[in-house]
Design a protein around this motif. Structure first.
Motif, PDB file in Angstrom:
ATOM      1  N   LEU A 135       7.838  62.111   9.503  1.00 24.20           N
ATOM      2  CA  LEU A 135       8.744  60.975   9.654  1.00 24.20           C
ATOM      3  C   LEU A 135       8.074  59.839  10.412  1.00 24.20           C
ATOM      4  CD1 LEU A 135      11.740  60.392   8.856  1.00 24.20           C
ATOM      5  CD2 LEU A 135      12.320  60.872  11.244  1.00 24.20           C
ATOM      6  N   GLY A 136       7.389  60.150  11.492  1.00 23.88           N
ATOM      7  CA  GLY A 136       6.645  59.151  12.227  1.00 23.88           C
ATOM      8  C   GLY A 136       7.532  58.144  12.939  1.00 23.88           C
ATOM      9  N   VAL A 137       6.983  56.966  13.180  1.00 23.76           N
ATOM     10  CA  VAL A 137       7.704  55.905  13.886  1.00 23.76           C
ATOM     11  C   VAL A 137       8.845  55.425  13.003  1.00 23.76           C
ATOM     12  CG1 VAL A 137       7.493  53.675  15.023  1.00 23.76           C
ATOM     13  CG2 VAL A 137       5.541  55.242  14.994  1.00 23.76           C
ATOM     14  N   THR A 138      10.060  55.482  13.525  1.00 27.66           N
ATOM     15  CA  THR A 138      11.253  55.353  12.678  1.00 27.66           C
ATOM     16  C   THR A 138      12.249  54.356  13.248  1.00 27.66           C
ATOM     17  OG1 THR A 138      11.000  57.670  11.994  1.00 27.66           O
ATOM     18  CG2 THR A 138      13.147  56.652  11.621  1.00 27.66           C
ATOM     19  N   LEU A 139      12.810  53.543  12.349  1.00 30.24           N
ATOM     20  CA  LEU A 139      13.977  52.713  12.652  1.00 30.24           C
ATOM     21  C   LEU A 139      15.194  53.451  12.116  1.00 30.24           C
ATOM     22  CD1 LEU A 139      12.514  49.221  11.669  1.00 30.24           C
ATOM     23  CD2 LEU A 139      12.750  50.193  13.973  1.00 30.24           C
ATOM     24  N   ILE A 140      16.156  53.749  12.974  1.00 29.50           N
ATOM     25  CA  ILE A 140      17.189  54.722  12.626  1.00 29.50           C
ATOM     26  C   ILE A 140      18.480  54.108  12.098  1.00 29.50           C
ATOM     27  CG2 ILE A 140      16.294  56.507  14.164  1.00 29.50           C
ATOM     28  CD1 ILE A 140      19.395  54.457  15.097  1.00 29.50           C
ATOM     29  N   HIS A 141      18.566  52.760  12.042  1.00 31.85           N
ATOM     30  CA  HIS A 141      19.796  52.155  11.509  1.00 31.85           C
ATOM     31  C   HIS A 141      19.488  50.773  10.971  1.00 31.85           C
ATOM     32  CE1 HIS A 141      24.327  51.896  11.422  1.00 31.85           C
ATOM     33  NE2 HIS A 141      23.966  50.647  11.147  1.00 31.85           N
ATOM     34  N   GLU A 142      19.179  50.717   9.664  1.00 28.65           N
ATOM     35  CA  GLU A 142      18.891  49.449   9.001  1.00 28.65           C
ATOM     36  C   GLU A 142      19.591  49.405   7.649  1.00 28.65           C
ATOM     37  OE1 GLU A 142      17.487  47.378  10.881  1.00 28.65           O
ATOM     38  OE2 GLU A 142      16.291  48.572  12.276  1.00 28.65           O
ATOM     39  N   HIS A 143      19.574  48.229   7.039  1.00 31.12           N
ATOM     40  CA  HIS A 143      20.191  48.047   5.725  1.00 31.12           C
ATOM     41  C   HIS A 143      19.244  47.294   4.798  1.00 31.12           C
ATOM     42  CE1 HIS A 143      24.251  49.317   6.988  1.00 31.12           C
ATOM     43  NE2 HIS A 143      23.959  48.723   8.138  1.00 31.12           N
ATOM     44  N   VAL A 144      19.320  47.633   3.530  1.00 33.94           N
ATOM     45  CA  VAL A 144      18.635  46.871   2.486  1.00 33.94           C
ATOM     46  C   VAL A 144      19.617  45.908   1.839  1.00 33.94           C
ATOM     47  CG1 VAL A 144      17.641  47.056   0.166  1.00 33.94           C
ATOM     48  CG2 VAL A 144      16.779  48.492   2.019  1.00 33.94           C
ATOM     49  N   LEU A 145      20.721  46.445   1.367  1.00 32.50           N
ATOM     50  CA  LEU A 145      21.722  45.660   0.652  1.00 32.50           C
ATOM     51  C   LEU A 145      23.101  46.100   1.107  1.00 32.50           C
ATOM     52  CD1 LEU A 145      21.867  44.876  -3.142  1.00 32.50           C
ATOM     53  CD2 LEU A 145      23.795  46.044  -2.072  1.00 32.50           C
ATOM     54  N   VAL A 146      23.985  45.142   1.343  1.00 28.95           N
ATOM     55  CA  VAL A 146      25.375  45.436   1.687  1.00 28.95           C
ATOM     56  C   VAL A 146      26.266  44.492   0.895  1.00 28.95           C
ATOM     57  CG1 VAL A 146      27.078  45.675   3.514  1.00 28.95           C
ATOM     58  CG2 VAL A 146      24.673  46.072   4.029  1.00 28.95           C
ATOM     59  N   ASP A 147      27.243  45.053   0.182  1.00 29.90           N
ATOM     60  CA  ASP A 147      28.175  44.248  -0.604  1.00 29.90           C
ATOM     61  C   ASP A 147      29.573  44.402  -0.009  1.00 29.90           C
ATOM     62  OD1 ASP A 147      29.559  42.802  -2.452  1.00 29.90           O
ATOM     63  OD2 ASP A 147      28.826  43.891  -4.206  1.00 29.90           O
ATOM     64  N   PHE A 148      30.114  43.299   0.511  1.00 32.03           N
ATOM     65  CA  PHE A 148      31.382  43.329   1.240  1.00 32.03           C
ATOM     66  C   PHE A 148      32.591  43.034   0.359  1.00 32.03           C
ATOM     67  CE2 PHE A 148      28.172  42.240   4.474  1.00 32.03           C
ATOM     68  CZ  PHE A 148      28.413  43.242   5.393  1.00 32.03           C
ATOM     69  N   ILE A 149      32.436  43.162  -0.950  1.00 28.11           N
ATOM     70  CA  ILE A 149      33.530  42.773  -1.840  1.00 28.11           C
ATOM     71  C   ILE A 149      34.703  43.749  -1.793  1.00 28.11           C
ATOM     72  CG2 ILE A 149      32.667  43.935  -3.910  1.00 28.11           C
ATOM     73  CD1 ILE A 149      33.501  41.346  -5.458  1.00 28.11           C
ATOM     74  N   GLY A 150      34.468  44.970  -1.385  1.00 32.61           N
ATOM     75  CA  GLY A 150      35.540  45.959  -1.288  1.00 32.61           C
ATOM     76  C   GLY A 150      35.394  47.083  -2.297  1.00 32.61           C
ATOM     77  N   ALA A 151      35.927  48.257  -1.929  1.00 33.61           N
ATOM     78  CA  ALA A 151      35.754  49.454  -2.768  1.00 33.61           C
ATOM     79  C   ALA A 151      36.384  49.307  -4.141  1.00 33.61           C
ATOM     80  CB  ALA A 151      36.342  50.669  -2.055  1.00 33.61           C
ATOM     81  N   ASP A 152      37.439  48.494  -4.250  1.00 39.06           N
ATOM     82  CA  ASP A 152      38.123  48.367  -5.536  1.00 39.06           C
ATOM     83  C   ASP A 152      37.414  47.416  -6.488  1.00 39.06           C
ATOM     84  OD1 ASP A 152      38.694  46.236  -3.838  1.00 39.06           O
ATOM     85  OD2 ASP A 152      40.695  45.916  -4.656  1.00 39.06           O
ATOM     86  N   LYS A 153      36.421  46.653  -6.009  1.00 39.51           N
ATOM     87  CA  LYS A 153      35.746  45.669  -6.852  1.00 39.51           C
ATOM     88  C   LYS A 153      34.242  45.892  -6.970  1.00 39.51           C
ATOM     89  CE  LYS A 153      38.995  41.911  -5.722  1.00 39.51           C
ATOM     90  NZ  LYS A 153      39.781  42.671  -4.708  1.00 39.51           N
ATOM     91  N   ILE A 154      33.689  46.739  -6.147  1.00 36.81           N
ATOM     92  CA  ILE A 154      32.235  46.865  -6.109  1.00 36.81           C
ATOM     93  C   ILE A 154      31.698  47.492  -7.391  1.00 36.81           C
ATOM     94  CG2 ILE A 154      32.120  49.160  -5.026  1.00 36.81           C
ATOM     95  CD1 ILE A 154      29.828  47.944  -3.283  1.00 36.81           C
ATOM     96  N   SER A 155      30.529  47.040  -7.808  1.00 38.64           N
ATOM     97  CA  SER A 155      29.864  47.558  -8.998  1.00 38.64           C
ATOM     98  C   SER A 155      28.376  47.261  -8.870  1.00 38.64           C
ATOM     99  CB  SER A 155      30.410  46.889 -10.261  1.00 38.64           C
ATOM    100  OG  SER A 155      29.567  47.149 -11.363  1.00 38.64           O
ATOM    101  N   PRO A 156      27.509  48.197  -9.294  1.00 38.47           N
ATOM    102  CA  PRO A 156      26.064  47.923  -9.248  1.00 38.47           C
ATOM    103  C   PRO A 156      25.650  46.788 -10.170  1.00 38.47           C
ATOM    104  CG  PRO A 156      26.525  49.997 -10.379  1.00 38.47           C
ATOM    105  CD  PRO A 156      27.798  49.567  -9.748  1.00 38.47           C
ATOM    106  N   ASP A 157      26.522  46.366 -11.066  1.00 39.87           N
ATOM    107  CA  ASP A 157      26.224  45.211 -11.916  1.00 39.87           C
ATOM    108  C   ASP A 157      26.190  43.910 -11.116  1.00 39.87           C
ATOM    109  OD1 ASP A 157      26.188  46.919 -14.093  1.00 39.87           O
ATOM    110  OD2 ASP A 157      28.287  46.558 -14.596  1.00 39.87           O
ATOM    111  N   ARG A 158      26.638  43.951  -9.868  1.00 40.30           N
ATOM    112  CA  ARG A 158      26.691  42.732  -9.057  1.00 40.30           C
ATOM    113  C   ARG A 158      25.327  42.345  -8.476  1.00 40.30           C
ATOM    114  NH1 ARG A 158      30.619  40.361  -6.734  1.00 40.30           N
ATOM    115  NH2 ARG A 158      29.831  40.641  -4.595  1.00 40.30           N
TER     116      ARG A 158
END
Length: 339
Positions: free
Chosen positions: A45-68
């Protein structure tokens, strides 16, 4: 001008050569961690960042789609930041975006392959933000039913892929836990007892952290399986909650607050909790729907700002290695921890 890594290169390479021995001494030689590329030993594992994000979509669970979002567009934006982190000596990153908020394990596979970093993804559901990102069945199913869904991702892979989660991600609101959020932490506990995955809970204040820890103990889960994400509170609250044995995640580090976080880390170290601290930026955040994914924050403030301050204030390399290497390896090793 190229920035220096947080350790001089010769020292970093010397440490890497010694690291497998240190991991064996810590008792990890037979254990493993799940990354999007498959199982690795904790020593890898080595030197690690333990809480990061690549992509976050805040549209909501009822509207989210990977097509976005388009993978190549995201990669074009994000990959330089991952490579920049790698140039500072970072080897692994825990990607904390949960399902229904933009978790995309195929995208993470591509980024791991192109960057050379180990990336971890998750299972679980995020109840914070007043449940906007929960799927409909999270309101109606039992904790046992939710745990079965999450355990199946561990056993069989996420969304028809071979990628398995490296941890459980849930989220709760500030304040006392609602009945729904009590169910989420119970489901996480049941999943941990089946899988050995560590529970990372978006929490914030000490009150919901301690309520979750009590639920875990009542279900025979040791607090060592729980990461208090976005930990905040008075120093007295930090000491009281940390005494349970949970992980303390100081994951909002940036250029402006590095000195403040350094003081808190040094305080917790003085109180005997160095081996329970996890640090990261909570950075990144490509946002679908925003032009070019919106404003993206990189992953280098710890290397460039925090660690120099810690060294200036007397923290030695062994303590920094504890923070950046040994603690993440211990936290994310797959292991059932019973109370």
């Amino acid at each position: 001008m190229q920035e220096k890594a947080f350790l001089p290169r010769r020292d970093f390479l010397k440490y890497c050569a010694a690291f497998p021995f240190l991991i064996r001494m810590a008792g990890f030689e037979k254990d493993y961690i799940h990354t999007v590329k498959g199982q690795i030993k904790p020593a890898e594992l080595g030197v690690t960042l333990i809480h990061e994000h690549v992509l976050v979509d805040f549209i909501g669970a009822d509207k989210i789609s990977p097509d976005r979002w388009n993978h190549e567009d995201v990669i074009k934006k994000v990959l330089p930041y991952l490579l920049e982190a790698k140039s500072k000596g970072i080897k692994s990153m825990v990607e904390c975006t949960p399902a229904f908020l933009g978790r995309d394990v195929v995208l993470l596979e591509k980024l791991a392959a192109r960057s050379g970093l180990n990336l971890l993804t998750n299972t679980g559901y995020y109840g914070a933000s007043n449940n906007k990102y929960l799927p409909s069945w999270a309101f109606t199913e039992t904790a046992e039913q939710l745990a079965k869904r999450w355990t199946e991702e561990f056993n069989n892979g996420i969304e028809q892929t071979s990628v398995k989660p490296g941890f459980i991600k849930i989220g709760v609101n500030d304040g006392h836990l609602s009945g729904l959020h009590q169910k989420l932490i119970k489901a996480a506990a049941l999943t941990h007892l089946k899988t050995g995955l560590t529970i990372c809970s978006h929490t914030g204040p000490a009150v919901p952290a301690n309520e979750q820890i009590e639920i875990l103990k009542n279900l025979n889960v040791d607090p060592a399986a729980f990461v208090w994400v976005h930990a905040r509170g008075s120093r007295e609250e930090f000491v009281k909650t940390a005494a349970s044995g949970c992980w303390i995640s100081l994951d909002g580090i940036n250029e402006e607050n590095a000195a403040e976080h350094a003081e808190l880390i040094l305080f917790l170290k003085k109180e005997g909790f160095l081996k329970k601290i996890l640090i990261s930026h909570d950075a990144g955040w490509y946002q679908p729907g925003e032009p070019d994914g919106g404003k993206f924050r990189g992953y280098t403030a710890i290397s460039e700002k925090l660690l120099p301050v810690l060294k200036q204030k007397g923290m030695n390399d062994a303590a920094i290695e504890q923070l950046m290497v040994l603690n993440p390896a211990a936290a994310f090793t797959v292991s059932i921890r019973r109370h």
